[in-house]
Design a protein around this motif. Structure first.
Motif, PDB file in Angstrom:
ATOM      1  N   LEU A   1      64.248  42.484  88.156  1.00 27.76           N
ATOM      2  CA  LEU A   1      64.743  43.424  87.146  1.00 27.76           C
ATOM      3  C   LEU A   1      63.857  43.446  85.904  1.00 27.76           C
ATOM      4  O   LEU A   1      63.809  44.440  85.180  1.00 27.76           O
ATOM      5  CB  LEU A   1      66.180  43.056  86.757  1.00 27.76           C
ATOM      6  N   ILE A   2      63.142  42.379  85.664  1.00 29.02           N
ATOM      7  CA  ILE A   2      62.250  42.281  84.508  1.00 29.02           C
ATOM      8  C   ILE A   2      61.160  43.349  84.561  1.00 29.02           C
ATOM      9  O   ILE A   2      60.530  43.668  83.551  1.00 29.02           O
ATOM     10  CB  ILE A   2      61.637  40.866  84.418  1.00 29.02           C
ATOM     11  N   HIS A   3      60.942  43.963  85.724  1.00 31.74           N
ATOM     12  CA  HIS A   3      59.954  45.035  85.868  1.00 31.74           C
ATOM     13  C   HIS A   3      60.463  46.379  85.344  1.00 31.74           C
ATOM     14  O   HIS A   3      59.709  47.356  85.333  1.00 31.74           O
ATOM     15  CB  HIS A   3      59.581  45.219  87.335  1.00 31.74           C
TER      16      HIS A   3
ATOM     17  N   GLY B   1      84.185  44.021  95.906  1.00 31.81           N
ATOM     18  CA  GLY B   1      83.280  43.008  95.367  1.00 31.81           C
ATOM     19  C   GLY B   1      83.102  43.104  93.870  1.00 31.81           C
ATOM     20  O   GLY B   1      83.653  43.983  93.201  1.00 31.81           O
ATOM     21  N   LEU B   2      82.318  42.180  93.344  1.00 26.09           N
ATOM     22  CA  LEU B   2      81.945  42.171  91.933  1.00 26.09           C
ATOM     23  C   LEU B   2      80.508  41.672  91.802  1.00 26.09           C
ATOM     24  O   LEU B   2      80.030  40.894  92.632  1.00 26.09           O
ATOM     25  CB  LEU B   2      82.866  41.261  91.124  1.00 26.09           C
ATOM     26  N   GLU B   3      79.854  42.116  90.750  1.00 24.83           N
ATOM     27  CA  GLU B   3      78.533  41.609  90.393  1.00 24.83           C
ATOM     28  C   GLU B   3      78.726  40.649  89.215  1.00 24.83           C
ATOM     29  O   GLU B   3      79.083  41.079  88.119  1.00 24.83           O
ATOM     30  CB  GLU B   3      77.597  42.752  90.017  1.00 24.83           C
ATOM     31  N   PHE B   4      78.514  39.371  89.479  1.00 24.27           N
ATOM     32  CA  PHE B   4      78.706  38.348  88.452  1.00 24.27           C
ATOM     33  C   PHE B   4      77.394  38.087  87.720  1.00 24.27           C
ATOM     34  O   PHE B   4      76.326  38.017  88.332  1.00 24.27           O
ATOM     35  CB  PHE B   4      79.196  37.042  89.087  1.00 24.27           C
ATOM     36  N   ASP B   5      77.493  37.915  86.419  1.00 23.37           N
ATOM     37  CA  ASP B   5      76.328  37.561  85.621  1.00 23.37           C
ATOM     38  C   ASP B   5      76.158  36.052  85.578  1.00 23.37           C
ATOM     39  O   ASP B   5      77.121  35.322  85.299  1.00 23.37           O
ATOM     40  CB  ASP B   5      76.487  38.075  84.189  1.00 23.37           C
ATOM     41  N   PHE B   6      74.925  35.604  85.841  1.00 24.48           N
ATOM     42  CA  PHE B   6      74.595  34.207  85.579  1.00 24.48           C
ATOM     43  C   PHE B   6      74.052  34.130  84.158  1.00 24.48           C
ATOM     44  O   PHE B   6      73.053  34.791  83.826  1.00 24.48           O
ATOM     45  CB  PHE B   6      73.554  33.669  86.560  1.00 24.48           C
ATOM     46  N   ILE B   7      74.710  33.355  83.314  1.00 24.83           N
ATOM     47  CA  ILE B   7      74.344  33.236  81.903  1.00 24.83           C
ATOM     48  C   ILE B   7      74.149  31.760  81.581  1.00 24.83           C
ATOM     49  O   ILE B   7      75.091  30.965  81.691  1.00 24.83           O
ATOM     50  CB  ILE B   7      75.434  33.854  80.998  1.00 24.83           C
TER      51      ILE B   7
ATOM     52  N   LEU C   1      75.165  37.842  92.559  1.00 24.53           N
ATOM     53  CA  LEU C   1      74.864  37.056  91.361  1.00 24.53           C
ATOM     54  C   LEU C   1      73.580  37.603  90.756  1.00 24.53           C
ATOM     55  O   LEU C   1      72.547  37.644  91.413  1.00 24.53           O
ATOM     56  CB  LEU C   1      74.691  35.579  91.715  1.00 24.53           C
ATOM     57  N   SER C   2      73.664  38.046  89.509  1.00 21.95           N
ATOM     58  CA  SER C   2      72.526  38.701  88.862  1.00 21.95           C
ATOM     59  C   SER C   2      72.264  38.112  87.484  1.00 21.95           C
ATOM     60  O   SER C   2      73.150  37.514  86.866  1.00 21.95           O
ATOM     61  CB  SER C   2      72.789  40.203  88.716  1.00 21.95           C
ATOM     62  N   VAL C   3      71.044  38.332  87.021  1.00 19.99           N
ATOM     63  CA  VAL C   3      70.664  37.936  85.661  1.00 19.99           C
ATOM     64  C   VAL C   3      70.354  39.193  84.855  1.00 19.99           C
ATOM     65  O   VAL C   3      69.473  39.976  85.222  1.00 19.99           O
ATOM     66  CB  VAL C   3      69.439  36.997  85.662  1.00 19.99           C
ATOM     67  N   HIS C   4      71.102  39.388  83.785  1.00 20.23           N
ATOM     68  CA  HIS C   4      70.839  40.465  82.830  1.00 20.23           C
ATOM     69  C   HIS C   4      70.565  39.913  81.432  1.00 20.23           C
ATOM     70  O   HIS C   4      69.877  40.551  80.644  1.00 20.23           O
ATOM     71  CB  HIS C   4      72.033  41.419  82.735  1.00 20.23           C
ATOM     72  N   PHE C   5      71.133  38.740  81.135  1.00 22.81           N
ATOM     73  CA  PHE C   5      71.042  38.167  79.792  1.00 22.81           C
ATOM     74  C   PHE C   5      70.136  36.938  79.782  1.00 22.81           C
ATOM     75  O   PHE C   5      70.275  36.048  80.623  1.00 22.81           O
ATOM     76  CB  PHE C   5      72.436  37.766  79.286  1.00 22.81           C
ATOM     77  N   LEU C   6      69.227  36.904  78.813  1.00 19.52           N
ATOM     78  CA  LEU C   6      68.335  35.761  78.653  1.00 19.52           C
ATOM     79  C   LEU C   6      68.637  35.062  77.331  1.00 19.52           C
ATOM     80  O   LEU C   6      68.932  35.704  76.319  1.00 19.52           O
ATOM     81  CB  LEU C   6      66.870  36.201  78.675  1.00 19.52           C
ATOM     82  N   LEU C   7      68.540  33.745  77.364  1.00 21.02           N
ATOM     83  CA  LEU C   7      68.847  32.917  76.199  1.00 21.02           C
ATOM     84  C   LEU C   7      67.566  32.530  75.471  1.00 21.02           C
ATOM     85  O   LEU C   7      66.642  31.970  76.066  1.00 21.02           O
ATOM     86  CB  LEU C   7      69.580  31.648  76.652  1.00 21.02           C
ATOM     87  N   ASN C   8      67.514  32.841  74.177  1.00 18.47           N
ATOM     88  CA  ASN C   8      66.422  32.398  73.308  1.00 18.47           C
ATOM     89  C   ASN C   8      67.045  31.591  72.180  1.00 18.47           C
ATOM     90  O   ASN C   8      67.738  32.145  71.325  1.00 18.47           O
ATOM     91  CB  ASN C   8      65.657  33.586  72.741  1.00 18.47           C
TER      92      ASN C   8
ATOM     93  N   ASP D   1      67.700  44.311  80.194  1.00 21.06           N
ATOM     94  CA  ASP D   1      67.492  45.638  80.785  1.00 21.06           C
ATOM     95  C   ASP D   1      68.207  46.738  80.006  1.00 21.06           C
ATOM     96  O   ASP D   1      68.332  47.861  80.498  1.00 21.06           O
ATOM     97  CB  ASP D   1      67.938  45.650  82.250  1.00 21.06           C
ATOM     98  N   PHE D   2      68.639  46.438  78.794  1.00 21.94           N
ATOM     99  CA  PHE D   2      69.417  47.423  78.034  1.00 21.94           C
ATOM    100  C   PHE D   2      68.562  48.619  77.616  1.00 21.94           C
ATOM    101  O   PHE D   2      68.954  49.769  77.791  1.00 21.94           O
ATOM    102  CB  PHE D   2      70.055  46.778  76.802  1.00 21.94           C
ATOM    103  N   SER D   3      67.383  48.357  77.045  1.00 23.08           N
ATOM    104  CA  SER D   3      66.491  49.438  76.623  1.00 23.08           C
ATOM    105  C   SER D   3      65.087  48.886  76.457  1.00 23.08           C
ATOM    106  O   SER D   3      64.888  47.672  76.296  1.00 23.08           O
ATOM    107  CB  SER D   3      66.951  50.053  75.297  1.00 23.08           C
ATOM    108  N   SER D   4      64.104  49.781  76.477  1.00 27.30           N
ATOM    109  CA  SER D   4      62.720  49.345  76.270  1.00 27.30           C
ATOM    110  C   SER D   4      62.540  48.773  74.868  1.00 27.30           C
ATOM    111  O   SER D   4      61.773  47.814  74.666  1.00 27.30           O
ATOM    112  CB  SER D   4      61.760  50.510  76.486  1.00 27.30           C
ATOM    113  N   HIS D   5      63.258  49.340  73.899  1.00 27.51           N
ATOM    114  CA  HIS D   5      63.158  48.846  72.519  1.00 27.51           C
ATOM    115  C   HIS D   5      63.650  47.400  72.428  1.00 27.51           C
ATOM    116  O   HIS D   5      62.999  46.545  71.808  1.00 27.51           O
ATOM    117  CB  HIS D   5      63.988  49.741  71.593  1.00 27.51           C
ATOM    118  N   VAL D   6      64.793  47.110  73.052  1.00 22.48           N
ATOM    119  CA  VAL D   6      65.325  45.744  73.049  1.00 22.48           C
ATOM    120  C   VAL D   6      64.372  44.797  73.779  1.00 22.48           C
ATOM    121  O   VAL D   6      64.119  43.681  73.321  1.00 22.48           O
ATOM    122  CB  VAL D   6      66.723  45.716  73.694  1.00 22.48           C
ATOM    123  N   PHE D   7      63.832  45.262  74.902  1.00 21.32           N
ATOM    124  CA  PHE D   7      62.885  44.442  75.665  1.00 21.32           C
ATOM    125  C   PHE D   7      61.672  44.073  74.804  1.00 21.32           C
ATOM    126  O   PHE D   7      61.267  42.906  74.744  1.00 21.32           O
ATOM    127  CB  PHE D   7      62.435  45.202  76.915  1.00 21.32           C
ATOM    128  N   LEU D   8      61.077  45.046  74.137  1.00 26.50           N
ATOM    129  CA  LEU D   8      59.877  44.797  73.338  1.00 26.50           C
ATOM    130  C   LEU D   8      60.174  43.920  72.131  1.00 26.50           C
ATOM    131  O   LEU D   8      59.364  43.069  71.748  1.00 26.50           O
ATOM    132  CB  LEU D   8      59.249  46.120  72.917  1.00 26.50           C
TER     133      LEU D   8
END
Length: 265
Positions: free
Chosen positions: A178-180, A86-92, A115-122, A130-137
């Motif tokens: 994952l946002i948690h 299998g593969l885990e596909f990113d929804f972007i 199907l997962s979400v890791h990247f958010l568009l601003n 989910d890369f790091s707490s610093h990136v999240f903040l």
């Protein structure tokens, strides 16, 4: 059937080099009858990985060797365990056409997918949430509040569920809370109950499986599964199929918290 259906591999750019055999032998020893290797899929065409390490996605040149090696191992271990490729596909957001093409190209060779979400568009830039707490903040500061990040995340997950991505679109939604991951890295208590419930309702409407993901319990700023236990129970009551996933990126973490998370569901 005892199943772990969210497992990474030695091909993971940000994982370990633990061999497939290490994972497989451990699964057999622990009485698992069915496992899915779900390595991160290659990035959709044209998408630029925004993490500093540039290691979120499987290199396209590694895809064929990944599948070929697993095909051999499927046959080798067929008497002892069912191995799914299998593969885990990113929804972007904004790359729906490219994701559909990727799924059409790879989908016929797979047994399983997420199907997962890791990247958010601003605006026009993407952040791996989910890369790091610093990136999240930092991202929360860009959006104006922690609440705004949560809202954007769940909206993106919900869009992933309803998106038209072709015949090979995955039927399981990965770690939908994952946002948690960094909830203890900030002092804001976000009431996202309605957002999680709406996400589960959409999963039910579109006949999706839920990735009951135990990895959050091992994260120092999370300490709960994705989604939290109460929502795993709710999903079960709603009739949403539950599929355990340890999200292991090393053999040591395979089946982590299985009894705590899945047996209580």
């Amino acid at each position: 059937m005892k199943r772990d259906a969210h497992i990474h591999s030695p091909y993971c750019p940000h994982g370990t080099k633990d061999s497939f055999e290490l994972y497989i032998e451990k699964a057999i020893q622990n009485g698992f009858t069915d496992i899915s290797f779900t390595e991160h899929a290659p990035a959709p065409h044209g998408f630029i990985d925004s993490v500093p390490t540039q290691d979120s996605f499987l290199n396209r040149n590694s895809l064929e060797p990944y599948i070929f090696e697993l095909q051999k191992l499927k046959k080798m271990y067929a008497k002892d365990i069912t191995i799914k490729i299998g593969l885990e596909f990113d929804f972007i957001e904004g790359y729906e056409k490219e994701i559909t093409q990727l799924l059409n190209d790879i989908g016929p060779t797979l047994d399983d997918s997420i199907l997962s979400v890791h990247f958010l568009l601003n605006e026009k830039s993407y952040t791996c949430i989910d890369f790091s707490s610093h990136v999240f903040l930092d991202f929360a500061e860009q959006l104006g509040s922690i609440e705004n990040v949560y809202s954007l995340y769940y909206k993106t997950v919900q869009n992933s569920i309803s998106a038209e991505l072709g015949a090979f679109k995955p039927k399981r939604i990965g770690h939908p809370s994952l946002i948690h991951k960094f909830r203890y890295a900030h002092d804001t208590l976000v009431d996202d109950h309605e957002m999680i419930v709406k996400t589960l309702q959409l999963m039910k409407e579109y006949n999706y499986e839920l990735d009951v993901n135990s990895a959050g319990l091992a994260k120092q700023y999370c300490l709960e599964p994705y989604p939290p236990q109460a929502y795993i129970t709710l999903a079960k009551e709603m009739g949403i199929p539950l599929v355990f996933g340890s999200d292991a990126h090393r053999a040591e973490d395979l089946h982590q918290y299985y009894k705590q998370v899945y047996n209580n569901s």
